[in-house]
Design a protein around this motif. Structure first.
Motif, PDB file in Angstrom:
ATOM      1  N   TRP A 169       0.727  -1.208   0.059  1.00 45.36           N
ATOM      2  CA  TRP A 169       0.072   0.037  -0.019  1.00 45.36           C
ATOM      3  C   TRP A 169       0.726   1.182  -0.014  1.00 45.36           C
ATOM      4  O   TRP A 169       1.821   1.248   0.442  1.00 45.36           O
ATOM      5  CB  TRP A 169      -0.946   0.244   0.998  1.00 45.36           C
ATOM      6  N   THR A 203      -1.512   7.358 -14.282  1.00 46.70           N
ATOM      7  CA  THR A 203      -1.015   6.038 -14.121  1.00 46.70           C
ATOM      8  C   THR A 203      -0.248   5.672 -15.231  1.00 46.70           C
ATOM      9  O   THR A 203      -0.585   5.791 -16.406  1.00 46.70           O
ATOM     10  CB  THR A 203      -1.777   5.001 -13.615  1.00 46.70           C
ATOM     11  N   GLN A 215      -5.631  -0.925  -7.341  1.00 45.95           N
ATOM     12  CA  GLN A 215      -6.667  -0.199  -6.835  1.00 45.95           C
ATOM     13  C   GLN A 215      -6.662   0.835  -5.972  1.00 45.95           C
ATOM     14  O   GLN A 215      -5.582   1.123  -5.448  1.00 45.95           O
ATOM     15  CB  GLN A 215      -7.265  -1.473  -5.805  1.00 45.95           C
ATOM     16  N   VAL A 216      -7.609   1.713  -6.246  1.00 44.85           N
ATOM     17  CA  VAL A 216      -7.468   2.927  -5.429  1.00 44.85           C
ATOM     18  C   VAL A 216      -8.503   3.305  -4.511  1.00 44.85           C
ATOM     19  O   VAL A 216      -9.874   2.957  -4.763  1.00 44.85           O
ATOM     20  CB  VAL A 216      -7.699   4.129  -6.590  1.00 44.85           C
ATOM     21  N   TYR A 217      -8.301   3.668  -3.088  1.00 45.40           N
ATOM     22  CA  TYR A 217      -9.214   3.772  -2.215  1.00 45.40           C
ATOM     23  C   TYR A 217      -9.130   5.052  -1.383  1.00 45.40           C
ATOM     24  O   TYR A 217      -7.976   5.800  -1.662  1.00 45.40           O
ATOM     25  CB  TYR A 217      -9.065   2.568  -1.083  1.00 45.40           C
ATOM     26  N   GLN A 270     -13.585   2.217  -2.313  1.00 45.96           N
ATOM     27  CA  GLN A 270     -13.094   2.149  -3.599  1.00 45.96           C
ATOM     28  C   GLN A 270     -13.425   3.047  -4.501  1.00 45.96           C
ATOM     29  O   GLN A 270     -14.516   3.499  -4.613  1.00 45.96           O
ATOM     30  CB  GLN A 270     -13.160   0.598  -4.224  1.00 45.96           C
ATOM     31  N   LEU A 294      -7.417   4.029 -15.353  1.00 41.78           N
ATOM     32  CA  LEU A 294      -6.176   3.578 -15.178  1.00 41.78           C
ATOM     33  C   LEU A 294      -5.638   3.038 -16.423  1.00 41.78           C
ATOM     34  O   LEU A 294      -6.250   2.730 -17.446  1.00 41.78           O
ATOM     35  CB  LEU A 294      -6.016   2.289 -13.915  1.00 41.78           C
ATOM     36  N   SER A 343      -6.473   9.785 -14.405  1.00 44.08           N
ATOM     37  CA  SER A 343      -7.536   9.030 -13.881  1.00 44.08           C
ATOM     38  C   SER A 343      -8.856   9.855 -13.892  1.00 44.08           C
ATOM     39  O   SER A 343     -10.047   9.047 -14.016  1.00 44.08           O
ATOM     40  CB  SER A 343      -7.245   9.205 -12.430  1.00 44.08           C
ATOM     41  N   ILE A 347      -6.106   9.129   0.545  1.00 47.83           N
ATOM     42  CA  ILE A 347      -6.110   8.323  -0.596  1.00 47.83           C
ATOM     43  C   ILE A 347      -4.772   6.895  -0.499  1.00 47.83           C
ATOM     44  O   ILE A 347      -3.984   7.418  -0.139  1.00 47.83           O
ATOM     45  CB  ILE A 347      -5.961   9.179  -1.670  1.00 47.83           C
ATOM     46  N   PHE A 363      -3.240   3.607  -2.620  1.00 42.46           N
ATOM     47  CA  PHE A 363      -2.994   2.742  -3.844  1.00 42.46           C
ATOM     48  C   PHE A 363      -2.633   1.504  -3.438  1.00 42.46           C
ATOM     49  O   PHE A 363      -1.482   1.092  -2.629  1.00 42.46           O
ATOM     50  CB  PHE A 363      -1.923   3.299  -4.703  1.00 42.46           C
ATOM     51  N   VAL A 423       2.504   5.777 -10.432  1.00 45.20           N
ATOM     52  CA  VAL A 423       1.940   6.827 -10.220  1.00 45.20           C
ATOM     53  C   VAL A 423       2.333   8.247 -10.151  1.00 45.20           C
ATOM     54  O   VAL A 423       3.399   8.098  -9.709  1.00 45.20           O
ATOM     55  CB  VAL A 423       0.871   6.519  -8.916  1.00 45.20           C
ATOM     56  N   PHE A 477      -0.219  13.611  -8.713  1.00 51.10           N
ATOM     57  CA  PHE A 477      -1.202  13.204  -7.550  1.00 51.10           C
ATOM     58  C   PHE A 477      -1.926  14.917  -6.944  1.00 51.10           C
ATOM     59  O   PHE A 477      -1.143  15.579  -6.648  1.00 51.10           O
ATOM     60  CB  PHE A 477      -0.880  12.594  -6.439  1.00 51.10           C
TER      61      PHE A 477
END
Length: 701
Positions: free
Chosen positions: A596, A616, A626-628, A644, A649, A662, A677, A679, A693, A696
């Motif tokens: 993570w 990305t 996965q992006v949370y 999520q 991507l 994104s 946030i 990844f 990545v 941001f």
């Protein structure tokens, strides 16, 4: 007064010099004056073959006290600018057995070491290394075990000496294309001659190289069907000249890059390629347009030939016709792909060709007039738009004129480029007669629903909607594969936010199933700097927090966590990206990992709107990133409640470098809260991708 006369005299001399040098358009130069250059006649201690044998698989450096000397004859000349910071030599002026490459950090070497000069090289302190698989002589690179750096310009005169007495005519060694194999690598650096040579039909009628761009032109002879490469610099004095279209003698420096054999031209006067018929059967010069026996047609006439043609229908042009029209839009930024638009006083039309980078060809530069021989071409109705192309529907060709056939139909007018003048229209005034034209529509703005969006959604071709102040709308269509920036500073549509003001839009008009569409060729075609129709001034969402990882390494704003698998963590890198760092995790095959990258907490207190945006890049097969987001990070990803996020991507696992935006990821669920946030990277025993990545940003107001 005397002082001012001297200054004026100096200015006159400088201007005269600039005028003289600025008028050189071919490769005819006077012999350099060598009277004041250092020369010496030394005694060689080893041959070029002995020198080549010194290199095995790592850099070999001669001791500073070495007395070794090699000799050779200069086979190259950089007086036309096609050869850059390199001196090529061979062991004999005729019938050589060994060539060699000397890498020097100096230009205009021909003024001191003209072609044919016998030179002696003192090897003390010099090193042997490789570049592109070719052994060369330079100085040691402390960062590499295989390559060398160029010999500094101030050092060259103390290492490379021109003979005071000997200068020979270099007689090129005759080689065939079939002989350009590893067994003959000893000739790399030699001047060679290829007989029965002709440039491939795919490059016929194009110039040696576009301005400032180095390109490969394919050439062949009758010894094999395999083509070889002629590498031409866009800075060469002959770059804008048209390649010889006939068959004959090609002379150049023999070289290679990795497994690709290539040649460099010293001077175009060395080429004698005027014979017809060619090996491929072309009987006369195909690059010289003649209207004899042809009837001129206008764009409107051409479209009339296909009047009533149903969508997807084709009609062949059988008459002896030609069209003269101006290139009004090309593929320079990649927003147009494998086609150009041409226009005359009666209208515009799309011309499809199965070739990329058409803008690098003189014929298809913006503003150029081009002749098109129409007989044999086809007009196709593509969802309501009439276009010129072929009838070849084979895979990936999509009715484009084959690359090897372009020379048969499209000719340079040899006239200077003219300014492209747009036809000014309003949305309400547009008709099918305007399709294919370069137009200008005044006082447009993006609709409210598009504000804050980027020009494209990732790499997809995307529609955005423009409107005038009466509410009439038109589609702007943009390819996510375009690049409106430069190689040094890319500007991908998927990462570039649209302008929020009102102003003028310049674009080519197309149509799709009755809906008019605009295609721009550069971002400057959209100039929306004025207040919007309602008088408001749009302000993009302010950036609350951003990190481009520019300095390398993670600040305390980021937390990296290895949850499962071998101890691997997110890190930063600038590989392949110059000074621009990015976050990256490269998995190891057979490792089952979960890792993570978690941002700091960012406050959305008092915000009524917030979005997340980043880019990305992915390489190799593996699980999707996965992006949370969370409002209650516990310090442990496993015990945190995550939401999520539906971010776009990158999906191209076959290559690095195609960064995908994104899009604007909605964070409205976290308004008034603190948000982090994250990844999440996962790999399996059978698949481990590399995910990168960058850029941001969290925006809100």
């Amino acid at each position: 007064m005397k002082k001012y006369n001297s200054i004026l005299k100096y200015i006159f001399i400088v201007m005269a010099s600039l005028f003289i040098t600025g008028c050189v358009h071919d490769d005819k130069y006077n012999e350099p004056n060598l009277e004041n250059f250092q020369c010496a006649d030394l005694v060689k201690t080893m041959t070029l073959t002995d020198l080549r044998a010194k290199y095995t698989n790592t850099v070999y450096t001669f001791p500073d006290n070495s007395t070794d000397v090699v000799e050779g004859y200069v086979s190259s000349t950089d007086e036309t600018g096609n050869i850059y910071k390199t001196i090529y030599i061979q062991d004999k002026p005729e019938d050589p057995t060994q060539g060699f490459v000397i890498s020097v950090d100096m230009v205009s070497t021909y003024t001191q070491y003209p072609q044919g000069s016998k030179v002696y090289i003192k090897l003390a302190g010099l090193s042997l290394g490789t570049y592109g698989g070719v052994v060369q002589l330079g100085v040691k690179d402390p960062t590499s075990t295989t390559s060398v750096l160029r010999i500094p310009e101030k050092v060259v005169p103390s290492k490379v000496f021109r003979s005071c007495t000997i200068r020979e005519k270099i007689v090129p060694k005759v080689m065939t294309s079939a002989q350009m194999v590893a067994a003959n690598d000893q000739y790399i650096g030699c001047l060679i001659q290829m007989n029965n040579a002709e440039f491939d039909s795919r490059v016929l009628c194009s110039n040696y190289a576009p301005n400032g761009v180095t390109v490969d032109r394919l050439i062949r002879d009758n010894s094999t069907t395999t083509t070889r490469v002629v590498r031409n610099s866009g800075y060469a004095s002959f770059a804008n000249q048209i390649l010889p279209a006939g068959n004959g003698v090609f002379v150049g420096i023999y070289s290679k890059f990795n497994s690709t054999y290539q040649m460099y031209i010293n001077k175009v006067t060395d080429l004698k390629m005027t014979n017809f018929p060619r090996l491929d059967g072309i009987a006369s010069n195909p690059c010289e347009f003649s209207a004899t026996g042809l009837n001129q047609k206008t764009v409107a006439d051409v479209k009339q030939l296909a009047a009533g043609l149903a969508p997807s229908g084709l009609v062949q042009i059988t008459g002896d016709f030609y069209l003269k029209a101006q290139v009004v839009a090309n593929d320079e930024t990649g927003n147009l792909f494998k086609y150009v638009y041409v226009e005359d006083a009666t209208g515009g039309i799309k011309v499809n060709m199965n070739k990329t980078d058409l803008y690098l060809d003189n014929r298809f530069r913006l503003g150029k007039d081009v002749y098109i021989k129409l007989k044999g071409l086809y007009i196709r109705n593509v969802s309501g738009e009439l276009q010129i192309g072929s009838n070849d529907s084979s895979s990936a060709i999509a009715y484009r004129i084959k690359e090897e056939d372009i020379y048969k139909y499209l000719y340079d007018s040899n006239e200077p480029s003219r300014q492209v003048v747009p036809t000014e229209k309003t949305i309400s005034q547009l008709t099918n007669a305007d399709v294919g034209r370069w137009i200008k529509i005044k006082d447009l703005q993006f609709i409210d629903g598009d504000l804050g969006k980027t020009y494209s959604d990732g790499n997809s071709t995307t529609n955005r909607t423009l409107e005038d102040c009466s509410g009439k709308t038109i589609v702007l269509r943009t390819s996510g594969l375009a690049d409106f920036g430069t190689s040094a500073v890319p500007m991908k549509p998927g990462a570039t936010e649209i302008e929020g003001g009102k102003g003028d839009v310049y674009a080519v008009l197309s149509v799709f199933n009755g809906t008019y569409q605009l295609w721009i060729t550069r971002l400057s075609n959209i100039d929306l700097d004025n207040p919007r129709c309602d008088g408001t001034v749009y302000t993009p969402l302010p950036v609350i927090y951003s990190d481009g990882f520019a300095a390398g390494g993670f600040s305390s704003d980021w937390t990296t966590v290895n949850v499962t698998g071998p101890n691997q963590f997110w890190t930063t890198s600038n590989q392949g990206n110059g000074s621009n760092y990015y976050a990256v995790l490269t998995g190891v095959l057979n490792n089952v990992n979960e890792d993570w990258l978690i941002s700091k907490s960012v406050s959305l207190a008092g915000k009524t709107k917030a979005i997340l945006n980043f880019t990305t890049d992915v390489r190799y097969s593996g699980n999707a990133l996965q992006v949370y987001a969370t409002e209650n990070y516990t310090g442990n990803p496993a015990t945190t409640t995550w939401v999520q996020l539906p971010a776009t991507l990158d999906t191209n696992t076959a290559a690095f470098g195609d960064w995908v935006s994104s899009g604007n990821v909605d964070l409205s669920a976290f308004l008034g809260k603190n948000v982090r946030i994250a990844f999440k990277y996962t790999s399996t025993a059978s698949a481990a991708a590399t995910w990168e990545v960058d850029d941001f940003k969290i925006k809100g107001q």
